[in-house]
Design an enzyme around this catalytic site. Structure first.
Site, PDB file in Angstrom:
ATOM      1  N   PRO A  75       0.827  -1.199   0.000  1.00 21.29           N
ATOM      2  CA  PRO A  75       0.000   0.000   0.000  1.00 21.29           C
ATOM      3  C   PRO A  75       0.868   1.258   0.000  1.00 21.29           C
ATOM      4  O   PRO A  75       1.826   1.373   0.765  1.00 21.29           O
ATOM      5  CB  PRO A  75      -0.796  -0.130   1.300  1.00 21.29           C
ATOM      6  CG  PRO A  75      -0.842  -1.596   1.561  1.00 21.29           C
ATOM      7  CD  PRO A  75       0.480  -2.122   1.094  1.00 21.29           C
ATOM      8  N   GLU A  76       0.542   2.193  -0.883  1.00 17.33           N
ATOM      9  CA  GLU A  76       1.309   3.431  -0.989  1.00 17.33           C
ATOM     10  C   GLU A  76       0.568   4.548  -0.263  1.00 17.33           C
ATOM     11  O   GLU A  76      -0.498   4.339   0.318  1.00 17.33           O
ATOM     12  CB  GLU A  76       1.559   3.753  -2.458  1.00 17.33           C
ATOM     13  CG  GLU A  76       2.393   2.679  -3.134  1.00 17.33           C
ATOM     14  CD  GLU A  76       2.999   3.140  -4.446  1.00 17.33           C
ATOM     15  OE1 GLU A  76       3.229   4.345  -4.633  1.00 17.33           O
ATOM     16  OE2 GLU A  76       3.251   2.275  -5.308  1.00 17.33           O
TER      17      GLU A  76
END
Length: 271
Positions: free
Chosen positions: A2-3
């Site tokens: 996840p960014e």
């Protein structure tokens, strides 16, 4: 992994459900994450009120009366707000149960996430202290990038993914921002002028802001706090489009490995 937009989407989704709520108890089923879960969490946090959910880079900070829960999703972690009687499934490693009958549940199949209990200023914590500016803050601009790039021969894509330069510009968004700014990802950081860095900083801000607005980018293991996946992938111009035509009508998007990461760019319009 996840960014930043996915983490910000999680933060925004969770905060309304926990803000102002008192913690009833903390259940740690598996303390062996990337680092051991702080033992103090189970006996210090219960009885305290959660006042806010903040974000620093890809870390979530749950602000309580006397400290902060510092949580990183790792590669496959996800947080859900669910009723307290929701059955436990595989990889549900930690619950923060609230007085309102709901709980925050952390699930992490690969156990690369982390959960710490911090007292004092969380920004002095070793994993946060040396981070660069937030990309959507006034502290980040083209002049900052130009200053930090002096004498650095590394590819600009690797440069903007360095958390000490700017936080939260992960692999997907680095490719997208460089495409938007028309900059070749292999160009040496020190060989880019101020004006082009101004364009790049603006592109980073715009790409991340757009991704946050639509809920992030769908990743294989990522599910948002409400159970929905992000859908920024529908508007990706370069990332994951190897062989597809450049949206500018140039030629096919190319895939290369830069800094051990898959990189997508247009060899015609990115110079």
């Amino acid at each position: 992994m996840p960014e930043l937009p996915e983490v910000e989407t999680t933060r925004a989704g969770i905060e309304p459900h926990v803000q102002g709520q008192r913690v009833r108890r903390v259940v740690v089923r598996e303390p062996r994450l990337r680092w051991p879960v702080s033992e103090a969490l189970t006996h210090d946090l219960p009885g305290q009120t959660l006042h806010a959910v903040q974000r620093r880079a890809k870390y979530l900070l749950f602000a309580a009366d006397t400290g902060h829960v510092c949580l990183h999703l790792g590669m496959s972690g996800r947080l859900r707000v669910v009723p307290a009687d929701t059955p436990v499934v595989a990889h549900d490693h930690l619950d923060i149960e609230l007085d309102n009958g709901w709980l925050v549940r952390f699930n992490d199949a690969r156990r690369f996430g982390s959960v710490f209990w911090l007292t004092g200023d969380p920004h002095t914590f070793s994993l946060l202290a040396r981070l660069g500016p937030e990309p959507l803050s006034p502290d980040f601009d083209g002049a900052w990038l130009k200053t930090r790039a002096a004498g650095r021969r590394m590819p600009v894509k690797t440069f903007i993914m360095d958390g000490a330069v700017v936080v939260g510009v992960g692999n997907i968004y680095a490719s997208e921002a460089l495409h938007a700014a028309g900059i070749h990802p292999r160009r040496a950081a020190q060989r880019i002028g101020l004006q082009r860095y101004i364009y790049l900083a603006e592109a980073i801000k715009r790409v991340l802001a757009e991704a946050i607005t639509v809920g992030g980018t769908t990743l294989r293991d990522y599910i948002g706090v409400d159970g929905d996946t992000g859908y920024f992938q529908l508007s990706l111009a370069a990332y994951g489009r190897d062989g597809a035509p450049c949206p500018r009508g140039c030629g096919p998007i190319r895939r290369e490995v830069i800094g051990q990461r898959a990189t997508f760019f247009c060899p015609v319009c990115q110079r």
